[in-house]
Design an enzyme around this catalytic site. Structure first.
Site, short mmCIF file in Angstrom:
data_model
loop_
_atom_site.label_atom_id
_atom_site.label_comp_id
_atom_site.label_asym_id
_atom_site.label_seq_id
_atom_site.Cartn_x
_atom_site.Cartn_y
_atom_site.Cartn_z
N ASP A 67 3.49 30.03 -14.06
CA ASP A 67 4.29 29.11 -14.86
C ASP A 67 4.66 29.73 -16.21
O ASP A 67 3.80 29.89 -17.08
CB ASP A 67 3.52 27.81 -15.07
CG ASP A 67 4.37 26.71 -15.65
OD1 ASP A 67 5.59 26.90 -15.80
OD2 ASP A 67 3.82 25.63 -15.97
N ASP A 97 12.20 28.81 -16.81
CA ASP A 97 10.93 28.22 -16.39
C ASP A 97 10.70 28.39 -14.89
O ASP A 97 11.36 27.75 -14.07
CB ASP A 97 10.93 26.73 -16.75
CG ASP A 97 9.61 26.05 -16.42
OD1 ASP A 97 8.62 26.75 -16.15
OD2 ASP A 97 9.58 24.81 -16.42
#
Length: 422
Positions: free
Chosen positions: A72, A303
Site C-alpha cells: 500500500d 495509490d
C-alpha cells in the site's frame, strides 16, 4: 532519466479485493490528508493477486514468521495482526476470529528471537466504514525478498473489527512518516494528533540503514484477465515491487519525473514531515469530448491500495457517457456500472507534460453477481467528488497497470514510465 536495475525485486504473491474502507478512508482524510527480462533478482519481489484481483500482496517475514501482506503506497504503517487477537463486528460486538478473516492466526511475539516491545506506545487506526485496529507496538526485523530491515517499528494489533479477505494478515505501508498511526500512550483509545509518534516507515528505514543503493522503490502491477478477476481466488505472479531500482518489466521511452505536491525536492524526508501521500499534479485527462471538460484540481494520489481511478465528477460523468452503451450510476453504491461487453472509449492522463494511456481492458471490472447470477461490472474511472480545492483524487490500480511507478520519498519525486503493451 535511466533508472538502474533494482537491488531487490519482489514478485507480488497475490491480489485480493480491496477493503471498501480504503476509498472512504482517503475521503475522510481530505481535510487533513530500458526493457528488461521478467526475472526476480535479489531486491525484486514478485506480487500475487487473489479474489477478484482487487489487491496486491507480497510475502513478508517478520521476526522469522511469514505472512502475506497488502502492498500500500497510500498508508505508512507496516502492521500484522497478533496471534490470539480479539475479533469484533463493526458494532463492537465480540465475534469469532473467523469473522475478521485474516489469512493466518497472526504474529506470535514469543516465537520471535528478535522481537522487543515498544514500551508506552500503542497503535490505533480507524477506517471510515467502521473498521478498527487497536493494540500494542513492537520492534522487529522485517524481511521482504532479499531486503531485511532491522529493528523496524511494527504495530501488532490485538483488537480488530475488520472485513478481511482470508489471505492477508496486514499491510506494508510505503508512504511517509506523517501518516504513521502509533501513539505515545498505552491506551490506544487515548490516541490523538498531540501524542502521535512519527517514525520512519519500512522503506525509509531501509534507506537509513543503507540496505539499498538508491533511495527509491518501484512498482509494476500486472492486470489479471477478466476471467481471473471474475472467478479466481488467487492469482500468482502479477507484478513486482523493486527496491533501489526500476521494476523488471519492459517499458517504453515515454517517462517523466515530477515532484510530489507540496514537497520540496531539496528537502530530505525526516520525522515531523507533514506529507501523507504520493500526490502529483495532473495536467489533463484526454478522451472523446474531453476538450469540453475543464478541471482545476490536481490533488491526485498514486495509490496501489485503491483499485479504480477516482477523478473529479465532471471527468467521470463525461467519460461514462462515452461508453457504448453509456455507464450509469448505481443508486445503491454510487458507482458507475456498465455492460460487461460495452465498447470502451480511449483514455489518457497527462502528467508533467507527458501523456500516459490506459488500456481499454482496465476500464471494465467485474465486481460479482446480481440476484439473477449475472456478472456486474463497473467502470475503471469513478466519481471522486467535486472539482474543488481540498478534495483528494486517486490514480489507482487501473492507471498503475499501465505504467511503472518509481517512488522517491527522500528527494520528494515520482518517476512515471509507460509500460510496453502486455
Amino acid at each position: 532519466m535511466t533508472l538502474p536495475q533494482a537491488d531487490v525485486s519482489v514478485p507480488f504473491s497475490a491480489k485480493t479485493p480491496r477493503r471498501k474502507s480504503k476509498r472512504l478512508a482517503l475521503a475522510a482524510l481530505r481535510g487533513r490528508n530500458t526493457s528488461s527480462s521478467r526475472s526476480s533478482p535479489g531486491n525484486t519481489v514478485v506480487l500475487d493477486g487473489s479474489d477478484s484481483d482487487f489487491e496486491y500482496l507480497a510475502n513478508v517475514t517478520i521476526g522469522g514468521q511469514r505472512f502475506s501482506l497488502s502492498v500500500d503506497t497510500g498508508s505508512s504503517d507496516t502492521w500484522v495482526v497478533q496471534q490470539g487477537f480479539s475479533c469484533f463486528d463493526l458494532d463492537g460486538n465480540p465475534q469469532s476470529q473467523d469473522l475478521c478473516a485474516f489469512g493466518s492466526s497472526g504474529f506470535n511475539p514469543n516465537a520471535s528471537k528478535t522481537f522487543a516491545p515498544f514500551p508506552g506506545a500503542s497503535f490505533n487506526i480507524t477506517y471510515s466504514d467502521g473498521e478498527v485496529l487497536l493494540g500494542p507496538v513492537g520492534v522487529d526485523n522485517v524481511a521482504i525478498g532479499g531486503l531485511c530491515v532491522e529493528k523496524q517499528i511494527v504495530p501488532i494489533p490485538t483488537h480488530a473489527a475488520y472485513l478481511g479477505d482470508g489471505i492477508n494478515s496486514g499491510i506494508i505501508g510505503l508512504s511517509f512518516p506523517g501518516g504513521t498511526t502509533v501513539f505515545n500512550t498505552t491506551d490506544p483509545r487515548k490516541a490523538s494528533k498531540a501524542n502521535q509518534i512519527i517514525y520512519s516507515p519500512m522503506f525509509l528505514s531501509a534507506v537509513e540503514q543503507k540496505k539499498v543503493k538508491n533511495p527509491y522503490f518501484s512498482i509494476a502491477l500486472d492486470r489479471g484477465s477478466f476471467e481471473q478477476e471474475e472467478n479466481d481466488t488467487f492469482d500468482p505472479n502479477l507484478g513486482f515491487l523493486a527496491f533501489g531500482g526500476i521494476a523488471p518489466v519492459p517499458v517504453l521511452k515515454n517517462s517523466v519525473t515530477v515532484p510530489i505536491q507540496g514537497f520540496s525536492t531539496t528537502q530530505t524526508v525526516l520525522p515531523g514531515s507533514n506529507l501523507f501521500f504520493y500526490t502529483v499534479d495532473v495536467d489533463s485527462y484526454t478522451f472523446p469530448g474531453s476538450d469540453k471538460v475543464v478541471t482545476t484540481n490536481n490533488n491526485t494520489v498514486l495509490d496501489t491500495g485503491t483499485t479504480v481511478n477516482f477523478f473529479p465528477s465532471p471527468v467521470a460523468a463525461a467519460y461514462a457517457a462515452k461508453f457504448s452503451p453509456p455507464a450509469v450510476v448505481d443508486p445503491d453504491t454510487g458507482l458507475y456500472t456498465i455492460a460487461c461487453n460495452a465498447t470502451v472509449p480511449d483514455f489518457a492522463v497527462t502528467i508533467g507534460g507527458k501523456s500516459f494511456s490506459i488500456h481499454k481492458r482496465d476500464q471494465i471490472l467485474p465486481t460479482g453477481k446480481d440476484v439473477n447470477n449475472n456478472t456486474v461490472c463497473i467502470t475503471g474511472t469513478q466519481d471522486g467528488g467535486a472539482d474543488q480545492g481540498g478534495n483528494v483524487f486517486i490514480l489507482g490500480d487501473v492507471f498503475l497497470h499501465n505504467v511503472v511507478t518509481t517512488f522517491n520519498p527522500v528527494d520528494g519525486e515520482v518517476i512515471i514510465t509507460q509500460r510496453a503493451p502486455y
